[in-house]
Design a protein around this motif. Structure first.
Motif, PDB file in Angstrom:
ATOM      1  N   CYS A 168      31.753  88.896 102.695  1.00 25.94           N
ATOM      2  CA  CYS A 168      31.304  87.826 103.457  1.00 25.94           C
ATOM      3  C   CYS A 168      31.876  87.585 104.848  1.00 25.94           C
ATOM      4  O   CYS A 168      32.635  87.946 104.956  1.00 25.94           O
ATOM      5  N   PRO A 169      30.659  87.799 105.651  1.00 28.64           N
ATOM      6  CA  PRO A 169      30.930  87.523 107.155  1.00 28.64           C
ATOM      7  C   PRO A 169      31.923  86.501 107.818  1.00 28.64           C
ATOM      8  O   PRO A 169      32.453  86.821 108.492  1.00 28.64           O
ATOM      9  N   VAL A 170      32.084  85.536 106.863  1.00 29.04           N
ATOM     10  CA  VAL A 170      33.106  84.276 107.382  1.00 29.04           C
ATOM     11  C   VAL A 170      34.131  84.371 106.353  1.00 29.04           C
ATOM     12  O   VAL A 170      34.993  83.112 106.549  1.00 29.04           O
ATOM     13  N   HIS A 186      27.895  78.668 107.854  1.00 29.67           N
ATOM     14  CA  HIS A 186      27.446  79.864 108.025  1.00 29.67           C
ATOM     15  C   HIS A 186      25.914  80.065 107.264  1.00 29.67           C
ATOM     16  O   HIS A 186      24.971  80.428 108.071  1.00 29.67           O
ATOM     17  N   GLY A 189      23.398  78.151 109.365  1.00 23.64           N
ATOM     18  CA  GLY A 189      23.320  78.460 110.689  1.00 23.64           C
ATOM     19  C   GLY A 189      22.292  79.715 111.028  1.00 23.64           C
ATOM     20  O   GLY A 189      21.652  80.208 110.196  1.00 23.64           O
ATOM     21  N   PRO A 190      22.391  80.425 112.345  1.00 29.20           N
ATOM     22  CA  PRO A 190      21.281  81.098 112.770  1.00 29.20           C
ATOM     23  C   PRO A 190      21.787  82.534 112.270  1.00 29.20           C
ATOM     24  O   PRO A 190      20.678  83.497 111.978  1.00 29.20           O
ATOM     25  N   ASP A 191      22.878  82.923 111.894  1.00 29.14           N
ATOM     26  CA  ASP A 191      23.439  84.042 111.285  1.00 29.14           C
ATOM     27  C   ASP A 191      23.136  84.140 109.571  1.00 29.14           C
ATOM     28  O   ASP A 191      23.768  85.216 108.995  1.00 29.14           O
ATOM     29  N   GLY A 192      22.950  83.023 109.136  1.00 25.71           N
ATOM     30  CA  GLY A 192      22.959  83.069 107.652  1.00 25.71           C
ATOM     31  C   GLY A 192      21.595  83.341 106.936  1.00 25.71           C
ATOM     32  O   GLY A 192      21.435  83.130 105.577  1.00 25.71           O
ATOM     33  N   THR A 193      20.677  84.089 107.761  1.00 26.15           N
ATOM     34  CA  THR A 193      19.451  84.466 107.010  1.00 26.15           C
ATOM     35  C   THR A 193      19.907  85.408 105.742  1.00 26.15           C
ATOM     36  O   THR A 193      19.052  85.331 104.691  1.00 26.15           O
ATOM     37  N   PRO A 194      20.690  86.382 105.811  1.00 23.33           N
ATOM     38  CA  PRO A 194      20.702  87.099 104.856  1.00 23.33           C
ATOM     39  C   PRO A 194      21.148  86.523 103.491  1.00 23.33           C
ATOM     40  O   PRO A 194      20.716  86.931 102.399  1.00 23.33           O
ATOM     41  N   CYS A 195      22.308  85.542 103.731  1.00 25.49           N
ATOM     42  CA  CYS A 195      22.670  84.660 102.560  1.00 25.49           C
ATOM     43  C   CYS A 195      21.616  83.652 101.964  1.00 25.49           C
ATOM     44  O   CYS A 195      21.368  83.578 100.814  1.00 25.49           O
ATOM     45  N   ARG A 196      20.840  83.246 103.015  1.00 28.26           N
ATOM     46  CA  ARG A 196      19.641  82.229 102.419  1.00 28.26           C
ATOM     47  C   ARG A 196      18.501  82.863 101.829  1.00 28.26           C
ATOM     48  O   ARG A 196      18.276  82.542 100.803  1.00 28.26           O
TER      49      ARG A 196
END
Length: 229
Positions: A168-170, A186, A189-196
């Motif tokens: 996890c990045p956070v 996360h 947010g804008p950096d959460g695309t891979p997770c979404r």
């Protein structure tokens, strides 16, 4: 005491039509505060209902396509409907993990299948890894002849490096618990695309049960539900 083996086989056959499976069960002790069964009296036994991998997904998807609108919590709605139909067929009361007041489904699952939590909090299954779920339970007014579970090896004890705590990045998962707000912020947010789009990176990093890993669209569905998107 009812023959739990024969009953379980018949219930399993009915559930399998929609991709569900029985996930063990047990009899409540005389000193336990059991939830009411179909008669309103305290239940004597419970059988858990769930899934391995994404087996119910095609059936759920077809049901969702037939709905005139978008039901709130569609997977819960559909699961309640299917498990409720099976409950009525076999004289049981159906309950869901999302019913309020909440019932101790995870504790019941540990008792029924002998599983232990992973570092992510999801119960680790010796075959399915982290890719399984409990969707409901059937409460009966009689005791069932349910054999105790064979206690499986807890795969997390054998895992070197715990990759589920490092992807996890956070750093949402750690030995101190789950940082819910950091994860949610996360993912939204804008950096959460891979997770979404692809699901929880920590969960995907687990090396066990990978053949049962949910497909990308299923993971995206669950992540959207978690994030309220």
């Amino acid at each position: 005491m009812t023959d739990g083996g024969d009953l379980s086989q018949r219930i399993s056959a009915a559930l399998s039509i929609q991709g569900f499976i029985l996930r063990g069960g047990f009899n409540f002790g005389a000193d336990e505060s059991a939830p009411p069964g179909s008669s309103g009296a305290p239940a004597k036994s419970v059988l858990l209902v769930g899934q391995a991998g994404s087996a119910p997904w095609p059936y759920f998807s077809r049901w969702r396509e037939t709905q005139p609108g978008v039901p709130e919590n569609p997977l819960d709605t559909w699961s309640r409907q299917i498990i409720g139909e099976v409950a009525r067929e076999f004289g049981a009361r159906a309950i869901s993990p999302s019913d309020k007041p909440y019932l101790p489904f995870q504790q019941w699952a540990i008792r029924a299948e002998g599983l232990k939590p992973s570092p992510l909090g999801i119960l680790m299954h010796p075959q399915y890894g982290l890719w399984h779920a409990y969707r409901g339970a059937l409460l009966f007014g009689t005791e069932l002849a349910i054999p105790p579970p064979e206690i499986p090896i807890h795969l997390c004890d054998l895992c070197v490096g715990k990759p589920c705590l490092n992807a996890c990045p956070v750093g949402a998962h750690s030995a101190s618990g789950f940082a819910h707000e950091a994860c949610l912020s996360h993912v939204r947010g804008p950096d959460g695309t891979p997770c979404r789009d692809g699901g929880c990176l920590d969960r995907i990093a687990c090396p066990y049960g990978t053949e049962y890993r949910y497909p990308i669209d299923v993971q995206a569905f669950h992540m959207a539900a978690f994030a309220g998107l």
